[in-house]
Design an enzyme around this catalytic site. Sequence first.
Site, PDB file in Angstrom:
ATOM      1  N   SER A  12      47.731  41.098  40.614  1.00 22.71           N
ATOM      2  CA  SER A  12      46.769  40.569  41.590  1.00 22.71           C
ATOM      3  C   SER A  12      46.797  41.450  42.828  1.00 22.71           C
ATOM      4  O   SER A  12      47.842  41.574  43.487  1.00 22.71           O
ATOM      5  CB  SER A  12      47.145  39.140  41.967  1.00 22.71           C
ATOM      6  OG  SER A  12      46.510  38.810  43.182  1.00 22.71           O
ATOM      7  N   HIS A  37      43.479  41.912  38.560  1.00 23.58           N
ATOM      8  CA  HIS A  37      43.071  40.563  38.976  1.00 23.58           C
ATOM      9  C   HIS A  37      42.665  40.587  40.450  1.00 23.58           C
ATOM     10  O   HIS A  37      43.411  41.040  41.313  1.00 23.58           O
ATOM     11  CB  HIS A  37      44.249  39.616  38.756  1.00 23.58           C
ATOM     12  CG  HIS A  37      43.969  38.178  39.047  1.00 23.58           C
ATOM     13  ND1 HIS A  37      43.374  37.325  38.144  1.00 23.58           N
ATOM     14  CD2 HIS A  37      44.214  37.424  40.147  1.00 23.58           C
ATOM     15  CE1 HIS A  37      43.272  36.120  38.661  1.00 23.58           C
ATOM     16  NE2 HIS A  37      43.777  36.148  39.893  1.00 23.58           N
ATOM     17  N   ASP A  39      41.265  38.393  43.629  1.00 25.97           N
ATOM     18  CA  ASP A  39      41.187  37.029  44.152  1.00 25.97           C
ATOM     19  C   ASP A  39      40.172  36.915  45.272  1.00 25.97           C
ATOM     20  O   ASP A  39      40.356  37.489  46.354  1.00 25.97           O
ATOM     21  CB  ASP A  39      42.566  36.606  44.681  1.00 25.97           C
ATOM     22  CG  ASP A  39      43.555  36.354  43.557  1.00 25.97           C
ATOM     23  OD1 ASP A  39      43.253  35.547  42.672  1.00 25.97           O
ATOM     24  OD2 ASP A  39      44.630  36.997  43.557  1.00 25.97           O
ATOM     25  N   MET A  41      38.440  34.463  47.929  1.00 24.19           N
ATOM     26  CA  MET A  41      38.686  33.178  48.612  1.00 24.19           C
ATOM     27  C   MET A  41      37.722  33.020  49.776  1.00 24.19           C
ATOM     28  O   MET A  41      37.436  33.993  50.492  1.00 24.19           O
ATOM     29  CB  MET A  41      40.120  33.153  49.147  1.00 24.19           C
ATOM     30  CG  MET A  41      41.173  33.377  48.080  1.00 24.19           C
ATOM     31  SD  MET A  41      42.822  33.261  48.782  1.00 24.19           S
ATOM     32  CE  MET A  41      43.825  33.669  47.350  1.00 24.19           C
ATOM     33  N   HIS A  70      38.682  36.261  40.071  1.00 29.97           N
ATOM     34  CA  HIS A  70      39.055  34.851  40.205  1.00 29.97           C
ATOM     35  C   HIS A  70      38.369  34.292  41.447  1.00 29.97           C
ATOM     36  O   HIS A  70      38.757  34.616  42.572  1.00 29.97           O
ATOM     37  CB  HIS A  70      40.589  34.764  40.321  1.00 29.97           C
ATOM     38  CG  HIS A  70      41.125  33.388  40.521  1.00 29.97           C
ATOM     39  ND1 HIS A  70      42.443  33.154  40.875  1.00 29.97           N
ATOM     40  CD2 HIS A  70      40.553  32.160  40.405  1.00 29.97           C
ATOM     41  CE1 HIS A  70      42.645  31.849  40.980  1.00 29.97           C
ATOM     42  NE2 HIS A  70      41.501  31.230  40.708  1.00 29.97           N
ATOM     43  N   MET A  72      37.725  31.634  44.015  1.00 32.12           N
ATOM     44  CA  MET A  72      38.192  30.400  44.660  1.00 32.12           C
ATOM     45  C   MET A  72      37.198  30.086  45.765  1.00 32.12           C
ATOM     46  O   MET A  72      37.500  30.201  46.961  1.00 32.12           O
ATOM     47  CB  MET A  72      39.620  30.606  45.176  1.00 32.12           C
ATOM     48  CG  MET A  72      40.642  30.650  44.044  1.00 32.12           C
ATOM     49  SD  MET A  72      42.208  31.400  44.501  1.00 32.12           S
ATOM     50  CE  MET A  72      41.823  33.121  44.190  1.00 32.12           C
ATOM     51  N   MET A 141      46.541  27.380  36.973  1.00 35.10           N
ATOM     52  CA  MET A 141      47.134  27.710  38.276  1.00 35.10           C
ATOM     53  C   MET A 141      48.540  27.120  38.327  1.00 35.10           C
ATOM     54  O   MET A 141      48.722  25.909  38.215  1.00 35.10           O
ATOM     55  CB  MET A 141      46.294  27.127  39.423  1.00 35.10           C
ATOM     56  CG  MET A 141      44.928  27.753  39.624  1.00 35.10           C
ATOM     57  SD  MET A 141      44.914  29.549  39.852  1.00 35.10           S
ATOM     58  CE  MET A 141      45.979  29.783  41.277  1.00 35.10           C
ATOM     59  N   ASP A 177      48.405  31.938  36.551  1.00 34.65           N
ATOM     60  CA  ASP A 177      48.221  32.546  37.871  1.00 34.65           C
ATOM     61  C   ASP A 177      49.069  31.829  38.914  1.00 34.65           C
ATOM     62  O   ASP A 177      48.808  30.678  39.246  1.00 34.65           O
ATOM     63  CB  ASP A 177      46.735  32.497  38.262  1.00 34.65           C
ATOM     64  CG  ASP A 177      46.440  33.377  39.466  1.00 34.65           C
ATOM     65  OD1 ASP A 177      47.366  34.052  39.946  1.00 34.65           O
ATOM     66  OD2 ASP A 177      45.282  33.366  39.915  1.00 34.65           O
TER      67      ASP A 177
HETATM   68  O1  LIG Z   1      45.057  33.224  42.755  1.00 31.98           O
HETATM   69  C1  LIG Z   1      46.040  33.495  43.408  1.00 31.98           C
HETATM   70  C2  LIG Z   1      46.435  32.628  44.562  1.00 31.98           C
HETATM   71  O2  LIG Z   1      45.509  31.639  44.733  1.00 31.98           O
HETATM   72  C3  LIG Z   1      46.847  34.735  43.085  1.00 31.98           C
HETATM   73  O3  LIG Z   1      46.260  35.389  41.972  1.00 31.98           O
HETATM   74  C4  LIG Z   1      48.298  34.433  42.796  1.00 31.98           C
HETATM   75  O4  LIG Z   1      48.887  33.659  43.769  1.00 31.98           O
HETATM   76  C5  LIG Z   1      49.094  35.691  42.524  1.00 31.98           C
HETATM   77  O5  LIG Z   1      50.071  35.916  43.470  1.00 31.98           O
HETATM   78  P1  LIG Z   1      51.646  35.707  43.188  1.00 31.98           P
HETATM   79  O6  LIG Z   1      51.965  36.366  41.878  1.00 31.98           O
HETATM   80  O7  LIG Z   1      52.268  36.372  44.366  1.00 31.98           O
HETATM   81  O8  LIG Z   1      51.904  34.214  43.133  1.00 31.98           O
HETATM   82 FE   LIG Z   2      44.250  34.514  41.229  1.00 29.85          FE
END
Ligand SMILES: O=C(CO)[C@H](O)[C@H](O)COP(=O)(O)O
Ligand SMILES: [Fe+2]
Length: 230
Positions: A12, A37, A39, A41, A70, A72, A141, A177
């Site tokens: 990520s 990946h 993210d 947000m 992804h 969010m 998640m 994730d």
């Molecule tokens: O979607 C996510 C958070 O909402 C990230 O992809 C996820 O948290 C990855 O980070 P880590 O491996 O540090 O937990």
């Molecule tokens: Fe993510």
Amino acid sequence: MSFDRKIKIAPSILAADFANFGAECEAIEAQGADWVHVDVMDGHFVPNITFGPATCAAIRPHIKGVMDVHLMIAPVDPYIEAFANAGADVITAHVEAGPHTHRTLQAIRGAGAKAGLALNPGTPASEVEYYLDMVDLICVMTVNPGFGGQKFIHSQIDKVKQLRALIGDRPIHIQIDGGVDPITAPLVAQAGADVLVAGSAVFKGGSVSNPTPYGDNIRTIRAAAEGVWA
Ligand SMILES: O=C(CO)[C@H](O)[C@H](O)COP(=O)(O)O
Ligand SMILES: [Fe+2]
């Protein structure tokens, strides 16, 4: 994008250097990442803001393989085409993001991307039941979405097992994730997951000018996950 159930490591870039996304994506792919990946947000669906389709389009030329986006964000539907046009191979929306998930998944496939559906930690596996013919990936998640570097929520392992049973032979990836590291990776792999997102555990100790730790971290997570099949 062909389907298989081999373990795939998807770093990520939430844990990458935000001023250097292009070089970071090239570095993690050179160091063995299977997917990248990304993210997104919005500060509304989750309490953090990252970036949008313009940034995805900017990093796309720096990714040879799968760009896994992804989302969010809520609402999702008005932005699906923009992320598909930005070059996303997989677009994952949250089942909690709006009332018309069926329409959202149709729109993602209609835009030419693979469709992912993400479940927050409090959402039961049964939520996916009527979407199984419309999804290419289910994202479990294992932290509350919004931030990297959080602690893995162990109760989600049972959800992965339930999803594995619900999916049966269908060509649907189970993605994990949040909080994936060499300790938690084998737990979710054994439960039936095949795509492991890892931010902090991949990027720790490395940088664009010193990318070898990225490769070491990816290899360690992969070996831990694959160990269960040995
Ligand atoms: O979607 C996510 C958070 O909402 C990230 O992809 C996820 O948290 C990855 O980070 P880590 O491996 O540090 O937990
Ligand atoms: Fe993510």
